[in-house]
Write an enzyme that holds these catalytic residues in place. Sequence first.
Site, short mmCIF file in Angstrom:
data_model
loop_
_atom_site.label_atom_id
_atom_site.label_comp_id
_atom_site.label_asym_id
_atom_site.label_seq_id
_atom_site.Cartn_x
_atom_site.Cartn_y
_atom_site.Cartn_z
N ASN A 4 35.17 49.93 40.02
CA ASN A 4 34.62 48.76 40.69
C ASN A 4 33.74 47.94 39.97
O ASN A 4 32.86 48.41 39.34
CB ASN A 4 33.56 49.39 41.88
CG ASN A 4 33.07 48.50 42.66
OD1 ASN A 4 33.19 47.33 42.46
ND2 ASN A 4 32.23 48.92 43.69
N ASP A 62 43.97 31.73 48.30
CA ASP A 62 44.68 31.15 49.28
C ASP A 62 43.82 30.93 50.67
O ASP A 62 44.55 30.43 51.63
CB ASP A 62 46.17 31.46 49.56
CG ASP A 62 45.96 33.14 49.67
OD1 ASP A 62 44.84 33.83 49.71
OD2 ASP A 62 47.09 33.77 50.02
N ASP A 115 40.22 39.93 33.65
CA ASP A 115 40.54 39.58 35.07
C ASP A 115 40.03 40.56 36.14
O ASP A 115 40.39 41.77 36.04
CB ASP A 115 42.31 39.53 34.89
CG ASP A 115 42.63 38.97 36.29
OD1 ASP A 115 42.21 38.26 36.62
OD2 ASP A 115 43.68 39.51 36.75
N ASP A 172 40.00 40.19 47.78
CA ASP A 172 40.32 40.51 49.40
C ASP A 172 39.49 39.62 49.95
O ASP A 172 38.19 39.42 49.86
CB ASP A 172 39.92 41.64 49.43
CG ASP A 172 40.38 42.58 50.83
OD1 ASP A 172 40.07 41.69 51.94
OD2 ASP A 172 40.66 43.59 51.05
#
Length: 214
Positions: free
Chosen positions: A91, A150, A39, A114
């Site tokens: 990262n 979203d 993930d 993000d």
Amino acid sequence: MGVRVRQHVNPLSQKFQDAIAPPNWPEIFAQPEQPLYLDIGCARGQFLLDMAQLRPHHNFLGVEIRRLMVQSALQQRDELQLSNLHFLFGNINTSLDSLVGAQSITGVTIQFPDPWFKRRHQKRRVVQPALVNELATCLKPEGLLLIQSDVLEVAIEMCDRIAEHPAFTGTTPLYSWLPESPFPAATEREKLTLSEGLPVYRYLFQKGVEAESK
């Protein structure tokens, strides 16, 4: 457990350019031979904390660029005594090729990254061509790659960048968003978005059996 952290972290900052050191897999997983799911940008780790309990015969690895979130997630994992789950700070864009081997991952999720709305900041978005190429290498043949957002613009961009790679094929026509997640758990952001009656844009890719990264 509430942890206050910065909402935005610049992945291009010099302090995030060091690659994540590969862990000793037998030390972090009780059964390292089990299928591994990754993930990317796991945040507080709630999705993986649930998945690890629901699917004990799979291993789960979350990577997050905000250290305090990783520390919180590891604490919750230990409290639940989960031996098939681990979280790493770092990262992923500088680390994936050194973190896992070729064809070592069964599935990958990139959920609600993000969005970096400002045009000059969009180079900070996680799904870049180099990452897609590395995902094509580390995923097993027929491995699955789920993206969720979203923000429609972000979902479309992720789909476009992944679809451009010859290793990946969409499981439905492009931009035919899945009405439900294929996983039995949800991220905190997903739950909040759905509770507000807002759409979640989901798409599922699969790596071809004979695909090779370029």
